[in-house]
Motif scaffolding. Sequence first.
Motif, PDB file in Angstrom:
ATOM      1  N   ARG A   1      32.080  43.253 -48.438  1.00  0.00           N
ATOM      2  CA  ARG A   1      33.303  43.904 -48.927  1.00  0.00           C
ATOM      3  C   ARG A   1      32.963  45.051 -49.863  1.00  0.00           C
ATOM      4  O   ARG A   1      33.605  46.107 -49.813  1.00  0.00           O
TER       5      ARG A   1
ATOM      6  N   THR B   1      42.709  44.289 -47.823  1.00  0.00           N
ATOM      7  CA  THR B   1      42.371  43.041 -48.498  1.00  0.00           C
ATOM      8  C   THR B   1      43.360  42.845 -49.651  1.00  0.00           C
ATOM      9  O   THR B   1      44.449  43.410 -49.612  1.00  0.00           O
TER      10      THR B   1
ATOM     11  N   GLN C   1      41.141  39.758 -54.757  1.00  0.00           N
ATOM     12  CA  GLN C   1      39.822  39.687 -54.135  1.00  0.00           C
ATOM     13  C   GLN C   1      38.908  40.777 -54.684  1.00  0.00           C
ATOM     14  O   GLN C   1      37.758  40.533 -55.027  1.00  0.00           O
TER      15      GLN C   1
ATOM     16  N   ASP D   1      35.565  40.189 -56.843  1.00  0.00           N
ATOM     17  CA  ASP D   1      34.273  40.691 -56.347  1.00  0.00           C
ATOM     18  C   ASP D   1      33.579  41.521 -57.422  1.00  0.00           C
ATOM     19  O   ASP D   1      32.396  41.322 -57.712  1.00  0.00           O
TER      20      ASP D   1
ATOM     21  N   THR E   1      31.017  38.873 -50.078  1.00  0.00           N
ATOM     22  CA  THR E   1      31.261  39.782 -51.199  1.00  0.00           C
ATOM     23  C   THR E   1      30.521  41.096 -51.002  1.00  0.00           C
ATOM     24  O   THR E   1      31.092  42.182 -51.154  1.00  0.00           O
TER      25      THR E   1
END
Lengths: 210, 210
Positions: free
Chosen positions: B12, B42, B46, B50, B9
């Motif tokens: 990202r 992505t 997601q 996150d 996480t």
Amino acid sequence: MSQKISDSTIRRLSVYLRLLEDLEKAGTPTVSSEELARRGGTTAAQIRKDLSLFGSFGKRGLGYTVAELASRVRRILGLSGAWRVALVGAGRIGSALFAYPNLASRGFHIVVVVDNDPEKVGTQWGEVRIRPQEELEDAIRSEKVDMAIVAVPVEAGQSVVDRVVSAGVRGILNFAPTPLQVPRDVWIKDVNLVIEMEALSYALSQGGED
Amino acid sequence: MSQKISDSTIRRLSVYLRLLEDLEKAGTPTVSSEELARRGGTTAAQIRKDLSLFGSFGKRGLGYTVAELASRVRRILGLSGAWRVALVGAGRIGSALFAYPNLASRGFHIVVVVDNDPEKVGTQWGEVRIRPQEELEDAIRSEKVDMAIVAVPVEAGQSVVDRVVSAGVRGILNFAPTPLQVPRDVWIKDVNLVIEMEALSYALSQGGED
DNA sequence: TCCTGTGAAACGGTTCACAGCC
DNA sequence: GGCTGTGAACCGTTTCACAGGA
């Protein structure tokens, strides 16, 4: 033989191999998963599971023969032969990589270096002459390059990647700090120092509650 | 606020931040998770997941305000201020890192450089004078260093890490290709080029069945 | 007995799908 | 209507625990 093997398994195999080679050098004949786990900072079950994905290499009650397991893992990782590598970008990072002893010692030989700085082109680095960027594709083909290391500024990253791919390279180590597009049959690994530092930044700014 | 946040996480978030800053520069006022996902390679779910781990930063029906989200993510990652960094090892990799523009521009300032080569000690790199290794701990303390980058040969790795930890550093970026031991309250990120290359080696030697 | 190899259980992270708010 | 925020389902990976061979 080839089911679904995760990237983390492969990376661990790479670590196991290094440990096995140390043991080999030390003359240790056999090793248990327990002992290997201790040295590698992982668990015995993890190691046995990883290895079991590729075959049964140990002997129950005895453990693994170090030399044999090392050789098996080397073969699994495709490290039996030598790989021919092109380095694109002869700047600071590129030159550090070129001189990095651990690559050559592991069978990754940089046989092509390309840069777009006219000052550098023609310079001899060991046995390799730095070539102008126009020769990239030709050099990859004539030198039978398998992999490329891309160490160019971020804005050149995508076009360099496109070119090495078009010349037939299917494995790329990328230092450009941006997500790059490649066809699905090409493998790219990103090394992004800023992301690593930012992950540290996050961890430290959490004030240390573990 | 601080439940269990995974490393992936955080990594990202670091990517999202870069995308947001690009959008900011381009003057884009708002962005949807969908759009951000497209740019970052992505998925929208997601990204929303996150972000939701840290709060609700968007407006339903509208998306996210670019500038606001960037600032929030920057704060989450601990990038609001500047970090003071010590570089241990002024060899090829060390000097490449020192000159790497993306570190400084992101708030990671190398304020201490240490090396054990007498030829290098005393040399001035920009505003930083290379110090002898004996001064490592003192320099870390007097310069209020938060993080260290360790770019020394493998055999020196562990002792250097022990020393920077004893001087109070709790975040380490390590280039020594060996698993290093640190106390549980110290964070270490390994950059291991050989492992990356070996992962490529495995992928390529699979003969290309995707 | 010792240690591997491996199904089964537990865990954690990602994707789905939709309720809720603008 | 559009897009976020999030519980629930899903899926891959790690850990457990033990059967089985040396």
